[in-house]
Motif scaffolding. Structure first.
Motif, PDB file in Angstrom:
ATOM      1  N   MET A   1      66.775  69.149 -95.884  1.00 20.44           N
ATOM      2  CA  MET A   1      66.584  68.052 -94.944  1.00 20.44           C
ATOM      3  C   MET A   1      67.887  67.788 -94.189  1.00 20.44           C
ATOM      4  O   MET A   1      68.827  67.265 -94.754  1.00 20.44           O
ATOM      5  CB  MET A   1      66.130  66.798 -95.693  1.00 20.44           C
ATOM      6  CG  MET A   1      65.701  65.651 -94.823  1.00 20.44           C
ATOM      7  SD  MET A   1      64.282  65.941 -93.740  1.00 20.44           S
ATOM      8  CE  MET A   1      62.963  66.226 -94.903  1.00 20.44           C
TER       9      MET A   1
ATOM     10  N   ASN B   1      66.325  66.371 -89.008  1.00 25.89           N
ATOM     11  CA  ASN B   1      64.999  66.271 -89.631  1.00 25.89           C
ATOM     12  C   ASN B   1      64.746  64.893 -90.218  1.00 25.89           C
ATOM     13  O   ASN B   1      63.619  64.396 -90.187  1.00 25.89           O
ATOM     14  CB  ASN B   1      64.830  67.342 -90.706  1.00 25.89           C
ATOM     15  CG  ASN B   1      64.624  68.718 -90.116  1.00 25.89           C
ATOM     16  OD1 ASN B   1      64.261  68.861 -88.961  1.00 25.89           O
ATOM     17  ND2 ASN B   1      64.871  69.741 -90.912  1.00 25.89           N
TER      18      ASN B   1
ATOM     19  N   LYS C   1      63.767  62.741 -87.335  1.00 30.38           N
ATOM     20  CA  LYS C   1      62.409  63.086 -86.894  1.00 30.38           C
ATOM     21  C   LYS C   1      61.355  62.523 -87.836  1.00 30.38           C
ATOM     22  O   LYS C   1      60.326  62.011 -87.399  1.00 30.38           O
ATOM     23  CB  LYS C   1      62.253  64.607 -86.789  1.00 30.38           C
ATOM     24  CG  LYS C   1      62.939  65.208 -85.603  1.00 30.38           C
ATOM     25  CD  LYS C   1      62.753  66.718 -85.593  1.00 30.38           C
ATOM     26  CE  LYS C   1      63.560  67.359 -84.493  1.00 30.38           C
ATOM     27  NZ  LYS C   1      63.470  68.821 -84.517  1.00 30.38           N
ATOM     28  N   ARG C   2      61.619  62.627 -89.148  1.00 30.93           N
ATOM     29  CA  ARG C   2      60.647  62.112 -90.127  1.00 30.93           C
ATOM     30  C   ARG C   2      60.530  60.595 -90.050  1.00 30.93           C
ATOM     31  O   ARG C   2      59.434  60.049 -90.134  1.00 30.93           O
ATOM     32  CB  ARG C   2      61.042  62.518 -91.546  1.00 30.93           C
ATOM     33  CG  ARG C   2      60.866  63.968 -91.910  1.00 30.93           C
ATOM     34  CD  ARG C   2      59.433  64.398 -92.180  1.00 30.93           C
ATOM     35  NE  ARG C   2      58.721  63.681 -93.194  1.00 30.93           N
ATOM     36  CZ  ARG C   2      58.650  64.028 -94.487  1.00 30.93           C
ATOM     37  NH1 ARG C   2      59.277  65.085 -94.915  1.00 30.93           N
ATOM     38  NH2 ARG C   2      57.931  63.303 -95.333  1.00 30.93           N
TER      39      ARG C   2
ATOM     40  N   GLN D   1      49.764  64.038 -96.900  1.00 32.90           N
ATOM     41  CA  GLN D   1      50.842  63.567 -96.029  1.00 32.90           C
ATOM     42  C   GLN D   1      51.370  62.211 -96.502  1.00 32.90           C
ATOM     43  O   GLN D   1      52.579  61.983 -96.496  1.00 32.90           O
ATOM     44  CB  GLN D   1      50.372  63.467 -94.582  1.00 32.90           C
ATOM     45  CG  GLN D   1      51.476  63.062 -93.621  1.00 32.90           C
ATOM     46  CD  GLN D   1      52.597  64.078 -93.558  1.00 32.90           C
ATOM     47  OE1 GLN D   1      52.365  65.279 -93.565  1.00 32.90           O
ATOM     48  NE2 GLN D   1      53.828  63.604 -93.502  1.00 32.90           N
TER      49      GLN D   1
ATOM     50  N   ASP E   1      55.144  61.523 -97.523  1.00 31.36           N
ATOM     51  CA  ASP E   1      55.913  60.444 -96.897  1.00 31.36           C
ATOM     52  C   ASP E   1      56.498  59.510 -97.945  1.00 31.36           C
ATOM     53  O   ASP E   1      57.647  59.085 -97.837  1.00 31.36           O
ATOM     54  CB  ASP E   1      55.036  59.646 -95.927  1.00 31.36           C
ATOM     55  CG  ASP E   1      54.768  60.390 -94.635  1.00 31.36           C
ATOM     56  OD1 ASP E   1      55.432  61.420 -94.367  1.00 31.36           O
ATOM     57  OD2 ASP E   1      53.882  59.938 -93.880  1.00 31.36           O
TER      58      ASP E   1
ATOM     59  N   PHE F   1      59.439  61.252 -99.477  1.00 35.60           N
ATOM     60  CA  PHE F   1      60.526  61.252 -98.511  1.00 35.60           C
ATOM     61  C   PHE F   1      61.217  59.893 -98.456  1.00 35.60           C
ATOM     62  O   PHE F   1      62.447  59.806 -98.478  1.00 35.60           O
ATOM     63  CB  PHE F   1      59.988  61.629 -97.118  1.00 35.60           C
ATOM     64  CG  PHE F   1      60.970  61.385 -96.007  1.00 35.60           C
ATOM     65  CD1 PHE F   1      62.015  62.263 -95.785  1.00 35.60           C
ATOM     66  CD2 PHE F   1      60.845  60.281 -95.183  1.00 35.60           C
ATOM     67  CE1 PHE F   1      62.926  62.042 -94.755  1.00 35.60           C
ATOM     68  CE2 PHE F   1      61.743  60.056 -94.152  1.00 35.60           C
ATOM     69  CZ  PHE F   1      62.781  60.940 -93.945  1.00 35.60           C
TER      70      PHE F   1
END
Length: 87
Positions: free
Chosen positions: A29, A33, A36-37, A62, A66, A69
């Motif tokens: 990461m 990135n 962007k996330r 997803q 998420d 993340f």
């Protein structure tokens, strides 16, 4: 407008002298990135909250990705802020 965004989050943390995205990265990461996330999370949240529907292609996998993340991001941002504030 009170919608979160990468620039608004950065402005908030600058109040304590830290840039939460400058040093935030982990295996696989990059800084770019991460930004962007975060932008995608904000966009998806807005879609869900304001349109009351899931974005195309967004599902349980997803959502779990998420969530993972965000957990890692929280730990990284906390570490960055602590380093810059001496906490």
């Amino acid at each position: 407008m009170n919608t979160a965004s990468v620039p608004r989050v950065r402005e908030l943390f600058e109040l304590v002298g830290a840039d939460p995205f400058k040093d935030v990265k982990w295996s696989g990461m990059t800084h770019a990135n991460v930004k962007k996330r975060v932008a995608a999370l904000v966009r998806n949240r807005g879609h869900i909250v304001h349109k009351a529907e899931l974005p195309a292609g967004y599902g349980l996998t997803q959502a779990r990705n998420d969530r993972k993340f965000v957990g890692i991001l929280i730990a990284q941002v906390d570490s960055t802020v602590c380093q810059h504030t001496g906490l």
